[in-house]
Scaffold this motif. Structure first.
Motif, PDB file in Angstrom:
ATOM      1  N   ALA A 402      10.126  48.594  64.277  1.00 39.02           N
ATOM      2  CA  ALA A 402      11.026  48.824  63.079  1.00 39.02           C
ATOM      3  C   ALA A 402      12.110  47.755  63.056  1.00 39.02           C
ATOM      4  O   ALA A 402      12.426  47.395  61.985  1.00 39.02           O
ATOM      5  CB  ALA A 402      11.564  50.357  62.982  1.00 39.02           C
ATOM      6  N   PHE A 403      12.890  47.651  64.286  1.00 34.66           N
ATOM      7  CA  PHE A 403      14.048  46.813  64.135  1.00 34.66           C
ATOM      8  C   PHE A 403      13.459  45.336  63.943  1.00 34.66           C
ATOM      9  O   PHE A 403      14.320  44.917  63.099  1.00 34.66           O
ATOM     10  CB  PHE A 403      14.705  46.636  65.568  1.00 34.66           C
ATOM     11  N   ALA A 445      16.294  53.172  59.837  1.00 37.66           N
ATOM     12  CA  ALA A 445      15.134  51.988  60.135  1.00 37.66           C
ATOM     13  C   ALA A 445      13.836  52.333  60.027  1.00 37.66           C
ATOM     14  O   ALA A 445      13.000  51.604  60.409  1.00 37.66           O
ATOM     15  CB  ALA A 445      15.609  51.145  61.368  1.00 37.66           C
ATOM     16  N   ARG A 446      13.537  53.557  59.571  1.00 33.81           N
ATOM     17  CA  ARG A 446      12.089  53.727  59.393  1.00 33.81           C
ATOM     18  C   ARG A 446      11.378  53.116  58.458  1.00 33.81           C
ATOM     19  O   ARG A 446      11.959  52.722  57.136  1.00 33.81           O
ATOM     20  CB  ARG A 446      11.963  55.232  59.050  1.00 33.81           C
ATOM     21  N   ILE A 447      10.302  52.345  58.845  1.00 30.89           N
ATOM     22  CA  ILE A 447       9.675  51.516  57.976  1.00 30.89           C
ATOM     23  C   ILE A 447       8.084  52.363  57.773  1.00 30.89           C
ATOM     24  O   ILE A 447       7.926  52.510  56.351  1.00 30.89           O
ATOM     25  CB  ILE A 447       9.169  49.967  58.493  1.00 30.89           C
ATOM     26  N   SER A 448       7.260  52.157  58.746  1.00 27.63           N
ATOM     27  CA  SER A 448       5.979  52.604  58.469  1.00 27.63           C
ATOM     28  C   SER A 448       5.860  53.840  59.009  1.00 27.63           C
ATOM     29  O   SER A 448       4.711  54.683  58.477  1.00 27.63           O
ATOM     30  CB  SER A 448       5.067  51.787  59.484  1.00 27.63           C
ATOM     31  N   PHE A 449       6.482  54.207  59.647  1.00 23.56           N
ATOM     32  CA  PHE A 449       6.262  55.868  60.345  1.00 23.56           C
ATOM     33  C   PHE A 449       7.438  56.651  59.996  1.00 23.56           C
ATOM     34  O   PHE A 449       8.303  56.499  59.820  1.00 23.56           O
ATOM     35  CB  PHE A 449       6.080  55.705  61.849  1.00 23.56           C
ATOM     36  N   PRO A 452      12.156  59.277  63.362  1.00 25.02           N
ATOM     37  CA  PRO A 452      13.298  58.576  63.081  1.00 25.02           C
ATOM     38  C   PRO A 452      13.852  57.445  63.977  1.00 25.02           C
ATOM     39  O   PRO A 452      13.412  57.680  65.069  1.00 25.02           O
ATOM     40  CB  PRO A 452      14.199  59.989  63.333  1.00 25.02           C
ATOM     41  N   VAL A 453      14.204  56.392  63.207  1.00 25.65           N
ATOM     42  CA  VAL A 453      14.596  55.190  63.888  1.00 25.65           C
ATOM     43  C   VAL A 453      15.680  54.994  63.285  1.00 25.65           C
ATOM     44  O   VAL A 453      16.238  54.845  62.172  1.00 25.65           O
ATOM     45  CB  VAL A 453      13.681  54.236  63.782  1.00 25.65           C
ATOM     46  N   VAL A 454      16.691  54.776  64.421  1.00 26.73           N
ATOM     47  CA  VAL A 454      18.314  54.432  63.863  1.00 26.73           C
ATOM     48  C   VAL A 454      18.555  53.089  64.504  1.00 26.73           C
ATOM     49  O   VAL A 454      18.516  52.639  65.671  1.00 26.73           O
ATOM     50  CB  VAL A 454      19.183  55.468  64.353  1.00 26.73           C
TER      51      VAL A 454
END
Length: 662
Positions: A402-403, A445-449, A452-454
């Protein structure tokens, strides 16, 4: 008289080390006779390469079976390991004298290691001055005391004892068995059946965590892994007392790759040095396990054409641009008909074993000719059970994918308001960074899934030297994901200005010529140069946060929650959390392949280490010329597929600067 022998006698005329050993053997034998002590065998360290695959490095291993080893080097005598369990093939798993010689050599200086391992010259500077009666008496007294009153076991690893022959100071350290020891290690052959994984229930030790046990519950003796005699992960662990944000610790071990002695750093950055020490050791063991297959023997060599769908295709994981192979002719590009070593992993999507190129999971496997890419520890993780390790390995892969998608795709991300965090420690750390001149900013930063992404950025309020640093975190609990990202920038930001000032000429040269960005630490450090800030404007200036270009109100941390069908963000069983995350990834068309890398010393502590690969997701690379992500189809298509762009990206859309990931 209790015999005391020189274990390695010279084939020709005795040199200074041999003469010294013979003198001390005689004196020690007399002292042991007076005390009624045990039999001892004396050998010298540093006279042969202990890492040699043959008997050339067999220092001190031909001594009588019941004799207690006494190893000499400089002004030191090292007693142990105990002969109980020291025989070749012993089922106890106890270390032998060859283990000690290898561990000892691994923590020596670069100059001595080069001399021993590359065939350089070493010689005695003169006669050894410590073959004295009082030194022999001290060693004999220790040997006798250890026999008559063995110390109680303090952990899973036996101890060796160091006698300083100048001061007669005695210290002791645990000795971790060497899983590659040619004398006592028992590596298993890598097989498809052993690679199979069955996910089992993994109840969490408390709500809100993703661990089955607290870190304090592991019997981790830091001295076993960081000590100047036989530290399994290096000679020391250093406390960064200058850090004003976290109690950071750092250690380092070295491993040879051809003529190059490669340093690998490990460390922790928690809120206390004790906790950081333990986290650092866990990270160090994880990296040590992931660099090469130390406890298994690779059994498969062949081509992708032979194995077909039963194997992971390296082209899906990513290869370098053709220009890289042209400019680096020693690195042979991958070809489907090229024979390479493979290891067995397990596909969680298909529930069956699957072959993985060895260099994609053991990223410093011997055989430079096999490295068509240089992998990193991406996707490697440790845990108190297999399910825990796989969960954290998968989170790392998702986080970095994601990053990179957002960075190279120059994708604006919704900002997160850290004031909405329910953790007082998070809010306090944000305030602390502000006190040191840095604004902590966080992005969804969630893109495809849906996981949670930070992404986190610490940027200087005044835009000066030490301009910015980055971090990221991922996990089902958005508070924990944000905390992980914050911990990275909090540790790096407080030192960034000083590091940028000390290294400013080199960093400015990098900022002008990205081909100079070649190593892992170059990527984050170059963003200490103020002018590099323009490459992050897509993220930090707030423009285009919505598709219509209007500014977007910051999100609350809780807005990142991904509830399960019952409405809960996570289960009480880590297996169920892992299954939900795996299903989200495989539903998008990807496989999740797990290779178990666990070493014997980790199993002794109740730990597991795995490497998680998701072919097709963007891999992290370090060095501007090695950016596989920029050549992969996913970088062009993922933002459109996620509904964030109305078309695939073209080369002109990509960020022209290296990623800043630490």
């Amino acid at each position: 008289m209790a015999p005391s022998t020189l274990a390695t006698r010279p084939a020709g005329p005795a040199g200074p080390a041999d003469r010294a050993g013979l003198r001390l053997a005689d004196l020690l034998g007399r002292a042991l006779d007076r005390l009624g002590g045990p039999e001892a065998a004396i050998s010298a360290l540093g006279t042969a390469d202990a890492f040699a695959p043959d008997d050339a490095g067999n220092t001190g291993t031909d001594s009588p079976e019941r004799a207690v080893p006494v190893h000499l080097y400089g002004g030191h005598a090292i007693v142990g390991p105990s002969p109980a369990g020291a025989g070749a093939g012993d089922a106890s798993g106890a270390p032998c004298s060859r283990c000690l010689a290898r561990r000892w050599q691994a923590v020596r200086s670069v100059a001595l290691r080069d001399a021993l391992e590359l065939g350089g010259e070493t010689r005695a500077a003169g006669e050894w001055p410590y073959a004295t009666a009082f030194a022999a008496d001290a060693v004999a007294a220790l040997l006798t005391a250890l026999r008559d009153q063995p110390p109680p076991s303090q952990g899973p690893f036996p101890e060796i004892w160091l006698v300083d022959l100048r001061t007669l100071t005695v210290r002791h350290y645990p000795l971790v068995p060497d899983p590659e020891c040619p004398r006592c290690a028992a590596p298993a052959t890598d097989t498809a059946e052993d690679a199979r994984i069955t996910l089992r229930p993994a109840p969490k030790h408390r709500a809100g965590t993703f661990r089955v046990r607290p870190i304090e519950s592991y019997a981790i003796d830091v001295a076993a892994f960081a000590n100047p005699v036989c530290g399994a992960l290096g000679p020391s662990v250093v406390h960064d007392v200058s850090s004003t944000s976290t109690s950071a610790t750092i250690g380092c071990f070295s491993m040879r790759s051809g003529e190059y002695l490669r340093e690998t750093f490990w460390g922790g950055h928690a809120d206390s040095f004790g906790r950081s020490n333990r986290i650092g050791v866990l990270e160090g063991m994880e990296r040590y396990a992931g660099m090469r297959a130390r406890s298994r023997i690779t059994s498969v060599v062949g081509t992708l054409d032979e194995f077909g769908a039963d194997a992971v295709d390296p082209r899906e994981v990513g290869l370098y641009a053709p220009e890289f192979y042209r400019d680096n002719p020693r690195v042979r590009p991958f070809a489907s008909d090229r024979e390479i070593p493979w290891v067995w992993g397990h596909s969680l999507r298909d529930d069956k074993p699957r072959l993985v190129p060895e260099v994609l999971t053991y990223y410093h496997a011997p055989g430079l000719e096999n490295r068509f890419v240089q992998e990193s520890s991406n996707g490697c993780a440790s845990g108190g059970c297999l399910e825990e390790a796989v969960y954290f390995g998968l989170m790392e892969v998702v986080e970095r994918d994601a990053f990179l998608l957002s960075w190279y795709g120059q994708q604006p991300l919704p900002e997160i308001d850290p004031a909405t965090s329910t953790r007082a420690s998070t809010r306090h750390m944000v305030d602390r960074l502000a006190m040191y001149g840095y604004r902590a900013r966080f992005f969804d930063a969630r893109i495809s899934f849906p996981v949670p992404v930070v992404a986190a950025v610490a940027e200087r309020f005044d835009g000066g030297l030490g301009r910015m640093c980055f971090g990221a975190g991922a996990g089902l609990d958005p508070e924990s994901a944000l905390d992980s990202a914050l911990c990275e920038i909090a540790t790096d930001a407080v030192n960034l200005q000083g590091r940028s000032e000390r290294d400013e000429p080199r960093l400015r040269a990098m900022a002008e010529d990205f081909d100079r960005v070649t190593a892992l630490h170059d990527h984050p450090l170059v963003y200490g140069i103020p002018e590099m800030g323009r490459y992050a404007d897509f993220l930090l200036d707030g423009r285009g946060a919505r598709r219509d270009g209007a500014p977007r109100a910051p999100r609350a941390v809780a807005d990142l929650r991904w509830p399960d069908p019952s409405g809960a963000p996570a289960s009480g069983d880590l297996r169920e959390d892992l299954r939900r995350c795996v299903d989200a990834v495989t539903a998008a068309g990807f496989d999740v392949v797990v290779v178990d890398q666990t070493m014997p010393e980790q199993r002794a502590l109740g730990l597991h280490t795995v490497s998680v690969l998701v072919p097709g997701l963007l891999p992290i690379d370090f060095g501007w010329s090695r950016q596989r992500a920029r050549t992969m189809p996913r970088l062009r298509t993922a933002l459109r597929e996620a509904g964030l762009r109305d078309r695939d990206l073209t080369p002109g859309d990509l960020n022209p600067a290296p990623h800043p990931f630490p």
